[in-house]
Design a protein around this motif. Structure first.
Motif, mmCIF file in Angstrom:
data_model
loop_
_atom_site.group_PDB
_atom_site.id
_atom_site.type_symbol
_atom_site.label_atom_id
_atom_site.label_comp_id
_atom_site.label_asym_id
_atom_site.label_seq_id
_atom_site.Cartn_x
_atom_site.Cartn_y
_atom_site.Cartn_z
ATOM 1 N N MET A 36 -4.745 -4.156 3.970
ATOM 2 C CA MET A 36 -3.366 -3.932 4.434
ATOM 3 C C MET A 36 -2.979 -4.925 5.522
ATOM 4 N N GLU A 60 -1.720 -8.272 4.440
ATOM 5 C CA GLU A 60 -0.296 -8.380 4.103
ATOM 6 C C GLU A 60 0.572 -8.342 5.349
ATOM 7 N N GLU A 95 -0.574 4.270 0.183
ATOM 8 C CA GLU A 95 -1.233 5.142 1.162
ATOM 9 C C GLU A 95 -0.690 4.865 2.568
ATOM 10 N N LEU A 96 -0.441 3.581 2.846
ATOM 11 C CA LEU A 96 0.117 3.209 4.149
ATOM 12 C C LEU A 96 1.449 3.907 4.381
ATOM 13 N N LEU A 125 -2.373 5.397 12.524
ATOM 14 C CA LEU A 125 -2.265 6.022 11.203
ATOM 15 C C LEU A 125 -3.585 6.627 10.728
ATOM 16 N N PHE A 166 -6.487 5.507 9.656
ATOM 17 C CA PHE A 166 -7.297 4.982 8.565
ATOM 18 C C PHE A 166 -8.713 4.758 9.070
ATOM 19 N N ARG A 216 1.134 7.637 5.027
ATOM 20 C CA ARG A 216 0.692 7.968 6.396
ATOM 21 C C ARG A 216 1.766 7.667 7.425
ATOM 22 N N LEU A 217 2.508 6.584 7.181
ATOM 23 C CA LEU A 217 3.597 6.248 8.103
ATOM 24 C C LEU A 217 4.625 7.383 8.094
ATOM 25 N N LEU A 255 -3.386 0.589 12.359
ATOM 26 C CA LEU A 255 -3.762 1.366 11.167
ATOM 27 C C LEU A 255 -4.876 2.361 11.466
ATOM 28 N N SER A 279 0.793 -1.233 0.000
ATOM 29 C CA SER A 279 0.000 0.000 0.000
ATOM 30 C C SER A 279 0.830 1.290 0.000
#
Lengths: 224, 224
Positions: free
Chosen positions: B101, B104, A112-113, B91, B93, A116-117, B87, A110
């Motif tokens: 996500m 994974e 987007e992940l 973060l 979400f 944001r991280l 997440l 991702s």
DNA sequence: TTATAAGTTTAGACAAATCTAAAAATAGTA
DNA sequence: TACTATTTTTAGATTTGTCTAAACTTATAA
């Protein structure tokens, strides 16, 4: 546009690093060594990477990474280094422990992940080992680093990174407090074996050439 | 002791969920459906999982997960749900975005990583969808949840989770503010189609049976 | 109870990533 | 320049996870 597999990502990362680090050309056997596999396997993979236009490859002529391939590699490197920052700064791992975990986390797909991280971590510019973190477009800082082994007696330097990323070496450095950001001054360089006496805050250490060769520094300038 | 592959982990997770969620026995075709693959592929995999003693499998007789297999599955579920908490809570979400996500991230192998993540998150007991998070030994809370569709008019309930985890459904619920922890009271149940009128803080909504069947609740009791 | 339907397994094949051993190309050196 | 050593590629196999099509079991129903 193809979506690279995990293996393809690892090959591209290795080829990118070999292109930028080593002095000699990127050939089949150097990739095989760095990927811990056989030359035959590498040849097979080079054909695949070439088909997908991530590298330019001619039989027996070596490899050159393309703009496209570089973009893939820098994306992986960005993820790797951001996760390393997360693992040390947030989960409080030691700097020598994070590499293996980041090797897995870098393949989480991702975008987007990672965006944001990056934001959560405060858009760090360097990872815990002093390596620069590419931004979304692939750009990264690269202040002129050089080896501590090339430093001069009496001079003051700031540690900016390492060239050996092995757990063993990183653990060794942490024992001396030789971490990125730390100031060292060279007290003396021995003529005989090029080993050096360095001062770190109040302590004095003796470093072999083997060690000083793997430490990256920049000149010390007071205030920033 | 074997180290499961990512695919084996996914099969074990699916088998665990089918064993605990569905009413009917865990057979080849139900696994095929949930893994989005063919019955033939499932049969091949069942033999492998059986060889490694993660399931008991007899041809034509269906599957039962072993203690060992359950341990593997609960480990994956623990990772999945902890990453979901990370997440959403860290973060930021939305709850309907995190599943893919986490699918994974759950396969990142380090046990120490998940231990530290758990600590960093404050040892959460539930994920953003209200599903309980197993601890290191596999134990988890399971307060007696039941379906909102089985609730009674005039009664007050607290939402504890969902049974449909699809993005579409979760987005739908968020529109109404129907999230875990929220209090709802049933104003009326229609005889004709079993749809219900519910009150959420000051708003009143009309929920179809389709929706209420997929919301889990517990009885409201003032103070904790 | 036998025929048919539904579900499951086997057989054979494929793609990805790898290997070993042999062949081919390039580089190094007398 | 010609021979040898090194490097690289090809050929043929293997493993993992998958597929389709055919064969086989079990369940259902006339």
């Amino acid at each position: 546009m193809y979506q690279p597999t995990v293996t393809e990502e690892n090959y591209l990362k290795a080829i990118y690093h070999l292109s930028n680090t080593g002095t000699k050309s990127v050939n089949t056997s150097s990739i095989a060594t760095s990927m811990e596999t056989t030359a035959a396997s590498v040849t097979d993979m080079l054909r695949k990477l070439s088909d997908k236009e991530w590298i330019n490859y001619e039989k027996y002529k070596g490899v050159k990474i393309t703009r496209k391939g570089e973009k893939v590699a820098l994306g992986i490197i960005r993820k790797h280094r951001l996760w390393e920052v997360f693992l040390t700064n947030i989960l409080e791992f030691e700097w020598e422990e994070v590499h293996q975990m980041a090797e897995e986390l870098e393949h989480v797909s991702s975008e987007e992940l990672i965006k944001r991280l990056d934001k959560f971590l405060g858009h760090p510019k360097f990872d815990p080992h002093g390596d620069p973190i590419p931004d979304q477009t692939g750009k990264m800082e690269s202040h002129d680093k050089f080896n501590l082994s090339a430093g001069e007696p009496g001079e003051k330097y700031i540690i900016t990174g390492v060239t050996d990323h092995s757990t063993l070496f990183l653990k060794h450095l942490r024992k001396y407090g030789l971490l990125p950001g730390v100031t060292v001054s060279i007290a003396e360089i021995m003529d005989y074996d090029k080993s050096m006496l360095v001062k770190v805050s109040k302590d004095k250490f003796h470093l072999s050439l083997e060690v000083s060769k793997n430490i990256l520094i920049k000149k010390y300038v007071s205030s920033k």
